[in-house]
Design a protein around this motif. Structure first.
Motif, mmCIF file in Angstrom:
data_model
loop_
_atom_site.group_PDB
_atom_site.id
_atom_site.type_symbol
_atom_site.label_atom_id
_atom_site.label_comp_id
_atom_site.label_asym_id
_atom_site.label_seq_id
_atom_site.Cartn_x
_atom_site.Cartn_y
_atom_site.Cartn_z
ATOM 1 N N ARG A 32 0.826 -1.217 0.000
ATOM 2 C CA ARG A 32 0.000 0.000 0.000
ATOM 3 C C ARG A 32 0.857 1.262 0.000
ATOM 4 N N THR A 33 2.150 1.113 -0.201
ATOM 5 C CA THR A 33 3.071 2.241 -0.290
ATOM 6 C C THR A 33 3.628 2.306 -1.701
ATOM 7 N N MET A 34 3.418 3.419 -2.386
ATOM 8 C CA MET A 34 3.915 3.556 -3.752
ATOM 9 C C MET A 34 5.303 4.177 -3.735
ATOM 10 N N LEU A 35 6.229 3.567 -4.482
ATOM 11 C CA LEU A 35 7.584 4.090 -4.612
ATOM 12 C C LEU A 35 7.805 4.590 -6.034
ATOM 13 N N LEU A 36 8.327 5.807 -6.131
ATOM 14 C CA LEU A 36 8.624 6.440 -7.405
ATOM 15 C C LEU A 36 10.096 6.830 -7.446
ATOM 16 N N VAL A 37 10.639 6.961 -8.635
ATOM 17 C CA VAL A 37 11.960 7.536 -8.839
ATOM 18 C C VAL A 37 11.804 8.641 -9.872
ATOM 19 N N ASN A 38 12.203 9.838 -9.491
ATOM 20 C CA ASN A 38 12.015 11.019 -10.340
ATOM 21 C C ASN A 38 10.551 11.192 -10.754
ATOM 22 N N GLY A 39 9.640 10.867 -9.829
ATOM 23 C CA GLY A 39 8.219 11.079 -10.061
ATOM 24 C C GLY A 39 7.554 10.026 -10.906
ATOM 25 N N GLN A 59 -8.192 12.928 0.833
ATOM 26 C CA GLN A 59 -7.878 12.136 -0.354
ATOM 27 C C GLN A 59 -8.622 10.809 -0.297
ATOM 28 N N ARG A 60 -9.197 10.448 -1.416
ATOM 29 C CA ARG A 60 -9.813 9.133 -1.602
ATOM 30 C C ARG A 60 -8.916 8.356 -2.554
ATOM 31 N N ALA A 61 -8.468 7.168 -2.115
ATOM 32 C CA ALA A 61 -7.523 6.387 -2.904
ATOM 33 C C ALA A 61 -8.028 4.959 -3.057
ATOM 34 N N VAL A 62 -7.494 4.270 -4.048
ATOM 35 C CA VAL A 62 -7.828 2.862 -4.264
ATOM 36 C C VAL A 62 -6.546 2.077 -4.499
ATOM 37 N N ARG A 63 -6.645 0.789 -4.261
ATOM 38 C CA ARG A 63 -5.575 -0.138 -4.633
ATOM 39 C C ARG A 63 -6.201 -1.381 -5.234
ATOM 40 N N ALA A 64 -5.862 -1.658 -6.471
ATOM 41 C CA ALA A 64 -6.326 -2.899 -7.094
ATOM 42 C C ALA A 64 -5.508 -4.066 -6.549
ATOM 43 N N PRO A 65 -6.096 -5.247 -6.449
ATOM 44 C CA PRO A 65 -5.327 -6.405 -5.964
ATOM 45 C C PRO A 65 -4.152 -6.700 -6.877
ATOM 46 N N LEU A 118 -11.207 -11.064 -5.968
ATOM 47 C CA LEU A 118 -10.931 -9.888 -5.163
ATOM 48 C C LEU A 118 -11.280 -8.596 -5.904
ATOM 49 N N ALA A 119 -11.782 -7.626 -5.153
ATOM 50 C CA ALA A 119 -12.050 -6.295 -5.683
ATOM 51 C C ALA A 119 -11.017 -5.323 -5.127
ATOM 52 N N GLU A 120 -11.201 -4.029 -5.419
ATOM 53 C CA GLU A 120 -10.232 -3.019 -4.996
ATOM 54 C C GLU A 120 -10.414 -2.665 -3.521
ATOM 55 N N GLU A 121 -9.331 -2.188 -2.921
ATOM 56 C CA GLU A 121 -9.375 -1.574 -1.603
ATOM 57 C C GLU A 121 -9.613 -0.076 -1.773
ATOM 58 N N THR A 122 -10.169 0.550 -0.753
ATOM 59 C CA THR A 122 -10.348 2.005 -0.779
ATOM 60 C C THR A 122 -9.837 2.601 0.530
ATOM 61 N N SER A 123 -9.387 3.835 0.451
ATOM 62 C CA SER A 123 -8.954 4.521 1.665
ATOM 63 C C SER A 123 -9.439 5.966 1.638
ATOM 64 N N ASP A 124 -9.730 6.464 2.838
ATOM 65 C CA ASP A 124 -10.051 7.869 3.044
ATOM 66 C C ASP A 124 -9.034 8.423 4.023
#
Length: 980
Positions: free
Chosen positions: A117-124, A613-619, A697-703
């Protein structure tokens, strides 16, 4: 000339900033020095992590956390994990001390919500992931090229897409105009765990500054440390009272008699009824607990060895003001070993007495015992020459279980960007990454071959009746080498337009900013086990079926930022973002994510902000498509507790297959009798269970909500105080309910074997009454969208810098920079069933079977830097508050881990801004888990174990949590960087 900040800029750069703590941009005179800026000078448009809108300031409603590159130098951190996992808002994931479990990678777990559930980016932009869980390995990021690490906590899916439920960590790499070479060497005070690294990078501007090319390379090597090299981890501890325990599968071979013969007068008629061991080759005797347990600890790794080669480069060239081409290329070869104790094997079979005698495997006394048992059996078993037994053996002669992961990863990216007008620009790119892992396992055994070789049905018979009895030829009969593979790839095509228009200022303000775009993303991943792991005919490493799957998503997104500012200087700013994602997965389909925020600065000294923020994560692929695999999680069988001696639980356990005599023994007043019964009902702390994917499985959601304030009082120059409250709730969270939770629900809550919650435990106990190993594992604990996660708390940061007005080295003046970053974890809750509000696991300030890694209520990092011209003297203080065991029903030897503090010291010196030499010591006072003292019975007699964790089922490994608490001790490092 090499672009490098001076030591005077350390006010911002030497501090580890927290996830909800903004970089104090207003305290800086030159915004081009701010590490949150992606490119451009102070009067140019910039991009801040957490938004795609180009802007002229770095203030956002969603505050940005920053770890500057200087922190890696001062901490002596060559691997990214060594700094990132010390952040107060991070719960350590897999690290270099994760041997069992472990996979040779390093991950980050923001807010304890999970690495997935943590997204990692390099140079955005997205980086490469390494397996079916789609998690980034921090070992693939070039630490020596980092400009900064930016952290945004809270959902960021509206800006970056799926996976960003906990937040985003963006690693910014710097361009070079010059060259540098450097290296570092580290070693512990005990003379082990050597780590050394060399790197080189060269970059140059060309075409009058319109282009830049940077190429780089690195070699890193880390030596192993075994658990036997530290006193606190040399013994496998457990039980109550705490004592030297270990495994019930010893190298001498333990037998459990499964027949119905009369055990009187035999070795099976001892304090542990039905159990015997070959005390010397061929000679059976009574089995003693805990004296005959096998201590597996010392031959396990404490620090995993690692070897890494990293090569890459990036370039850009401005063909025209409207067209700049850019590219990035990275290749990483990473080899990491893990080492476990020799394979434990358990089989139920029949021993042919005549064959054992003919081969000389047993002595006359043991033969007599076997024939006595055979003669007193009933029915067709009487005098059939066979003895039905369960064999438990540690295959020491086959060597340790070595697991070598060699990952080859590469990532290529090509893009174009430019200005269409003075107010509109574009950025388009395509990236492809691929990781292939070759996994070689040594020390495994074929269960079918081993069984046939001991019961005489195979071509050769082997001697397991005593320690050291297996010859190399015998070992070759059953030993196998497993070779498995993983292949994961990612494709992203992205195009975005950003710009500005209009002016809503009452006095002076920036124009309205916006960004719109589209993205196509495709992920695929496979796990390819060899024939032994796929079939389940393996002991040593866990069997598992193949995994193969993937999906794609098409997205459109937009952002808007509207600033207002009055002539008096009062400033308002509103922002909004939205993204629509259409997944190829039928269970997810089309989903919306969105965000909105406000900032208000009544005067320059204070700024308030709020963000939703409302976010989702697909399985991910593993959650959807993973083949069934056997695991051995730690759990406590409720039927092995004293509560099972009476009442409904006793009735339930008896109906489930536990011998009533053993249940009666659990109620005995004699602790030895109770312990004997517990050891028979649950001989090991780990219980076999099946795990697998769920394609439904469906997506997760977060608020997520954040509320913050930034104070920079003009009457105290150099002081910045930032406080942010965060609240994140994840619903429909994909969870694999833990075996412990499943056991508790069935035996302690539902208490009905006919109920669905108990179905997986019916018929799963072997003839001894314990949950069996294969072929009787407990049920498939596949994932489902049933859980909820909630975290909340406050991040507090205080920075203060002052010119001292004197210099010890004659430089005229010196600076003192003080910083404090702390997190208060108010709530860290896990609800395994979100529909049941009474079933909540509270983990703030807790550790243990349900919560896992400790989540201290307070965690902080403080640093003080004295800067005198080219000299920097720095000290860091890391603190964790005390944590309590999360099991309210059991009193362990250690119910509370005391507060924990580490002090680090670093000295750095610049020679003519060309050579920087740094030396330091981490864990200055050699703070380690306490070394236990034992009495003659192997019981722990000292009660000062601040880090030894009571029952071994609670500890991750090594009698502690090695990713949270330091296990190396006093650790020295020295580094040098030369710039041209």
């Amino acid at each position: 000339m090499f672009n490098r900040k001076t030591k005077a800029s350390l006010l911002a750069s030497s501090v580890i900033f927290g996830s909800l703590v903004a970089a104090p941009a207003m305290a800086q005179d030159d915004q081009s020095d701010d590490p949150t800026i992606e490119s451009g000078a102070a009067d140019e448009r910039i991009v801040v992590t957490g938004t795609r809108i180009q802007r002229r300031n770095v203030e956002t409603a969603a505050p940005v956390a920053v770890v500057d590159s200087e922190e890696f130098q001062l901490a002596g951190a060559v691997n990214v994990e060594n700094v990132v996992n010390t952040l107060p808002q991070v719960v350590p994931g897999i690290t270099s001390f994760s041997n069992n479990p472990g996979n040779g990678t390093a991950s980050v777990d923001l807010r304890g919500l999970g690495a997935t559930r943590t997204m990692l980016l390099v140079n955005g932009r997205r980086w490469m992931f390494y397996d079916t869980n789609q998690v980034v390995d921090l070992n693939t990021i070039p630490q020596f090229l980092l400009e900064s690490v930016d952290v945004v906590t809270g959902g960021a899916s509206a800006v970056y897409g799926s996976d960003a439920l906990a937040g985003v960590i963006n690693f910014r790499l710097r361009d070079l105009d010059g060259a540098e070479v450097g290296g570092q060497y580290s070693i512990t005070e005990r003379g082990d765990g050597d780590r050394w690294q060399v790197h080189g990078a060269i970059g140059t501007d060309f075409a009058g500054g319109r282009g830049n090319v940077t190429v780089f390379g690195e070699y890193f090597n880390r030596e192993d440390i075994f658990q036997g090299d530290r006193d606190f981890s040399n013994f496998a501890l457990g039980g109550s009272p705490l004592q030297q325990l270990g495994s019930s599968l010893p190298p001498e071979t333990r037998l459990t008699y499964l027949g119905d013969g009369d055990e009187t007068g035999t070795s099976f008629d001892g304090p542990n009824s039905g159990l015997a061991i070959f005390g010397s080759p061929g000679s059976l005797r009574e089995y003693q607990t805990p004296g005959d347990f096998y201590n597996y600890a010392p031959v396990n790794y404490l620090q995993l060895p690692q070897e890494r080669y990293l090569l890459g480069g990036y370039a850009s060239y401005e063909v025209a003001p409207a067209l700049e081409l850019y590219t990035e290329v990275t290749y990483v070869n990473n080899r990491v070993d893990s080492e476990l104790a020799p394979t434990p094997i358990l089989v139920n079979t029949s021993l042919d007495i005549d064959s054992l005698v003919a081969n000389g495997f047993i002595d006359a006394a043991t033969e007599a015992e076997f024939r006595s048992l055979d003669a007193t059996e009933t029915g067709t078993d009487q005098n059939d020459g066979l003895i039905d037994v369960q064999v438990r053996r540690r295959l020491e002669e086959a060597g340790g279980r070595r697991n070598l992961d060699e990952r080859n990863s590469f990532r290529v990216l090509a893009g174009a960007r430019g200005d269409i007008t003075d107010f509109l620009s574009y950025d388009a790119y395509y990236l492809y990454s691929r990781t292939r892992n070759s996994n070689i396992q040594q020390g495994n055994a074929s269960v079918s071959r081993f069984t046939a070789a001991i019961n005489g049905t195979g071509d050769e018979q082997i001697n397991i009746f005593g320690a050291g009895t297996l010859t190399p030829d015998m070992v070759d009969v059953f030993r196998i080498q497993a070779q498995n593979g993983d292949i994961s790839d990612l494709q992203v095509a992205n195009v975005a337009l950003s710009g500005s228009f209009g002016d809503f200022a009452l006095g002076v303000a920036e124009p309205v900013g916006f960004a719109v775009g589209a993205e196509y993303r495709e992920v695929n991943s496979r796990f390819i086990p060899d024939e032994f792991l796929a079939s389940g005919d393996v002991a040593g490493f866990n069997a598992g079926e193949p995994t193969d799957g993937g999906y794609n998503v098409q997205e459109v997104f937009a952002e808007l930022n509207v600033p207002f500012e009055t002539e008096s200087g009062m400033r308002f700013e509103a922002n909004a973002a939205a993204r629509y994602s259409d997944y190829s997965l039928d269970t997810v389909g089309g989903v919306w994510t969105y965000a909105g925020g406000l900032q208000f600065a009544p005067i320059e000294d204070i700024r308030f902000r709020v963000q939703y923020q409302r976010a989702v994560r697909a399985p991910n692929v593993a959650e959807l498509f993973q083949g069934s695999a056997i695991g051995f999680p730690g759990a406590n069988d409720p039927c092995a507790t004293t509560a099972a001696s009476s009442g409904t639980l006793r009735t339930l356990c008896a109906a489930n297959g536990v011998d009533t005599d053993l249940l009666d023994d659990l109620g005995s007043s004699d602790p030895a009798v109770v312990a004997g019964a517990q050891n028979q009902i649950q001989p090991d702390g780990q219980i076999a269970a099946l795990f697998g994917g769920n394609p439904n499985l469906a997506e997760e959601t977060s608020d997520s909500w954040t509320f913050g304030v930034v104070l920079q009082p003009s009457f105290i120059p150099g002081l910045t105080i930032t406080a942010d409250y965060f609240d994140i709730t994840v619903e429909d969270a994909i969870t694999t309910i833990s075996l412990q939770q499943a056991l508790d629900i069935c035996f302690n809550d539902v208490q009905d074997l006919s109920a669905p919650q108990c179905a997986g435990f019916v018929g799963r106990r072997d003839t001894t009454g314990s949950f069996g190993r294969p072929p009787l594992p407990t049920p498939n604990l596949g994932g489902a969208n049933i859980a909820a996660l909630t975290v909340s708390g406050i991040d507090l940061q205080i920075n203060y810098g002052i010119d001292l007005g004197f210099s010890l080295l004659g430089n005229g003046a010196s600076d003192l920079d003080l910083s404090f970053l702390g997190t208060w974890n108010e709530v860290a809750n896990f609800s395994p069933d979100q529909a049941d509000p009474t079933n909540v696991v509270e983990c703030a300030g807790q550790f243990g079977l349900n919560c896992g890694e400790p989540t201290p209520s307070f965690k902080w990092t403080a640093r003080a830097n004295y800067i005198d011209g080219p000299l920097t003297v720095s000290t860091r203080w890391r603190h964790l508050s005390a944590v309590d065991d999360d099991d309210p029903f059991t009193d362990y030897f250690v119910e509370r881990i005391a507060a924990y503090d580490l002090i680090d010291l670093t000295l750095s010196y610049d020679f003519n801004e060309t050579v920087t030499f740094t030396v330091g010591v981490n864990n200055l006072f050699d703070t380690l888990p306490s070394s236990p003292e034992f009495n003659s019975d192997g019981q722990v007699i000292n009660d000062t174990n601040t880090l030894l964790l009571g029952d071994f089922n609670n500890a991750e490994q090594m009698n502690t949590y090695p990713s949270t608490y330091d296990v190396l001790g006093r650790d020295f490092f020295a580094s040098v960087v030369v710039r041209f």
